[in-house]
Design an enzyme around this catalytic site. Structure first.
Site, PDB file in Angstrom:
ATOM      1  N   ASP A  53       0.832  -1.171   0.157  1.00  0.00           N
ATOM      2  CA  ASP A  53      -0.044   0.050  -0.107  1.00  0.00           C
ATOM      3  C   ASP A  53       0.677   1.414  -0.007  1.00  0.00           C
ATOM      4  O   ASP A  53       0.186   2.325  -0.059  1.00  0.00           O
ATOM      5  CB  ASP A  53      -1.123  -0.067   1.101  1.00  0.00           C
ATOM      6  N   SER A  54       2.146   1.110  -0.260  1.00  0.00           N
ATOM      7  CA  SER A  54       3.184   2.276  -0.283  1.00  0.00           C
ATOM      8  C   SER A  54       3.024   2.768  -1.522  1.00  0.00           C
ATOM      9  O   SER A  54       3.370   3.655  -2.055  1.00  0.00           O
ATOM     10  CB  SER A  54       4.595   1.682  -0.154  1.00  0.00           C
ATOM     11  N   ASP A  92      -0.898  -5.939  -0.167  1.00  0.00           N
ATOM     12  CA  ASP A  92      -1.533  -5.349   1.089  1.00  0.00           C
ATOM     13  C   ASP A  92      -3.122  -5.314   1.111  1.00  0.00           C
ATOM     14  O   ASP A  92      -3.667  -4.593  -0.046  1.00  0.00           O
ATOM     15  CB  ASP A  92      -0.840  -3.980   1.232  1.00  0.00           C
ATOM     16  N   LYS A 122      -1.309  -9.322   2.964  1.00  0.00           N
ATOM     17  CA  LYS A 122      -0.677  -8.837   4.045  1.00  0.00           C
ATOM     18  C   LYS A 122      -1.481  -7.962   4.918  1.00  0.00           C
ATOM     19  O   LYS A 122      -2.138  -6.938   4.199  1.00  0.00           O
ATOM     20  CB  LYS A 122       0.708  -8.253   3.682  1.00  0.00           C
ATOM     21  N   GLU A 124      -1.322  -5.663   8.566  1.00  0.00           N
ATOM     22  CA  GLU A 124      -0.708  -4.995   9.760  1.00  0.00           C
ATOM     23  C   GLU A 124      -1.181  -5.136  11.095  1.00  0.00           C
ATOM     24  O   GLU A 124      -2.499  -5.001  11.282  1.00  0.00           O
ATOM     25  CB  GLU A 124      -0.643  -3.400   9.644  1.00  0.00           C
ATOM     26  N   GLU A 191       9.139  -3.925  10.544  1.00  0.00           N
ATOM     27  CA  GLU A 191       9.471  -2.757   9.990  1.00  0.00           C
ATOM     28  C   GLU A 191      10.146  -1.955  10.696  1.00  0.00           C
ATOM     29  O   GLU A 191       9.629  -1.851  11.947  1.00  0.00           O
ATOM     30  CB  GLU A 191       8.611  -2.246   9.235  1.00  0.00           C
TER      31      GLU A 191
HETATM   32  O1  KIV Z   1       3.620  -1.031   1.587  1.00  0.00           O
HETATM   33  C1  KIV Z   1       4.972  -1.435   1.708  1.00  0.00           C
HETATM   34  O2  KIV Z   1       5.733  -1.207   0.769  1.00  0.00           O
HETATM   35  C2  KIV Z   1       5.450  -2.369   2.850  1.00  0.00           C
HETATM   36  C3  KIV Z   1       6.690  -2.747   2.995  1.00  0.00           C
HETATM   37  C4  KIV Z   1       7.338  -1.233   3.306  1.00  0.00           C
HETATM   38  C5  KIV Z   1       6.954  -3.798   3.729  1.00  0.00           C
HETATM   39  O3  KIV Z   1       4.467  -2.524   3.604  1.00  0.00           O
END
Ligand code: KIV
Length: 273
Positions: A53-54, A92, A122, A124, A191
């Site tokens: 989600d980055s 994510d 994924k 969090e 992280e």
């Molecule tokens: O969204 C992302 O890029 C991440 C990584 C930093 C692990 O969760």
């Protein structure tokens, strides 16, 4: 049962990732959000591609990961999956699509898997999202956990500084890692936490632990691909190793193109019909 695979490239699976941890082979993981980048990263031989989600920061220019939607994540994931022949693709689940409501979590995970063709999701958090994790896993969807600095909770923490430096937070992180393992997660991302704590987690749980800013003693490493290629340049945390300076290379190429167009030296006769 017949299984259709379009090529004879051996795809990475959760089973292979576990074997890699068992024999001490490090796991490589990078983000990708589109077809072209995913194709480059996959053909270079990466083990896991994270449709992170980055994308909210890197692709859309938001300050945090909070604004990106489930539909947008599915769009990115679908583009990535189309390019990938070998890597294991993890997506994510975005903020607001799984926290506090396990039915919604399951719905979101199923949408990602069904619509994008990705291989895992994924999430969090630890104990506070256990019910959602269990529910998603019960549908046969592999889940990767994410502990330590969890960017979806940035407004709760207030800063992007190193997490779990205090004993109480470190203890909770270890407990959360154990919970995620017991639930059946196939891997955990850690992280921005102290290297010694990450080492302890990797030794405590039997599933692969992938670090970003978590030191060398974990089972693999992940970076945001635009950061390690030097496309984004304002973000320079200590943990980031920059492997290229693509922003400079790309800027020079665009400047050269503009110069050629203005000077009428592009296109030539050979570049015309
Ligand atoms: O969204 C992302 O890029 C991440 C990584 C930093 C692990 O969760």
């Amino acid at each position: 049962m017949s299984v259709h695979q379009s090529s004879n490239i051996k795809r990475i699976t959760t089973h292979i990732l576990q074997e890699m941890k068992n024999r001490g082979e490090k796991i490589s993981m990078l983000t990708a959000y589109d077809f072209s980048m995913a194709g480059i990263v996959d053909s270079a031989g990466i083990d896991i591609i994270l449709v992170g989600d980055s994308a909210s920061n890197v692709m859309a220019g938001h300050e945090t990961t909070l604004p990106i939607t489930l539909d947008q994540m599915i769009y990115h994931a679908t583009s990535v999956v189309r390019a990938v022949k070998r890597a294991f693709v993890v997506v994510d689940i975005p903020f607001g699509s799984y926290q506090g409501n396990s039915s919604e979590a399951l719905r979101s995970a199923i949408r990602i898997m069904k619509e994008s063709g990705a291989h895992a999701i994924k999430v969090e958090g630890g104990s506070e999202i256990k019910e959602s994790v269990v529910r998603i896993l019960s549908a046969g969807v592999p889940v990767m956990g994410h502990l330590g600095l969890t960017p979806q909770s940035i407004y709760k923490f207030g800063t992007y500084t190193v997490r779990a430096k205090e004993e109480a937070e470190a203890q909770k992180l270890i407990e959360d890692a154990k919970i995620l393992e017991e639930c059946g997660c196939f891997a955990i991302v850690l992280e921005k936490i102290p290297a010694a704590l990450a080492k302890k987690v990797a030794e405590t749980v039997s599933i692969p632990v992938i670090g970003i800013g978590a030191g060398p003693d974990v089972d693999g490493q992940v970076l945001v691909v635009h950061d390690m290629l030097g496309i984004t340049q304002e973000f320079k945390p200590r943990f980031l190793r920059q492997y290229a300076d693509l922003r400079t290379t790309m800027t020079q190429a665009v400047e050269n193109y503009i110069t050629d167009v203005k000077a009428r030296s592009f296109p030539t006769e050979g570049e015309s019909y």
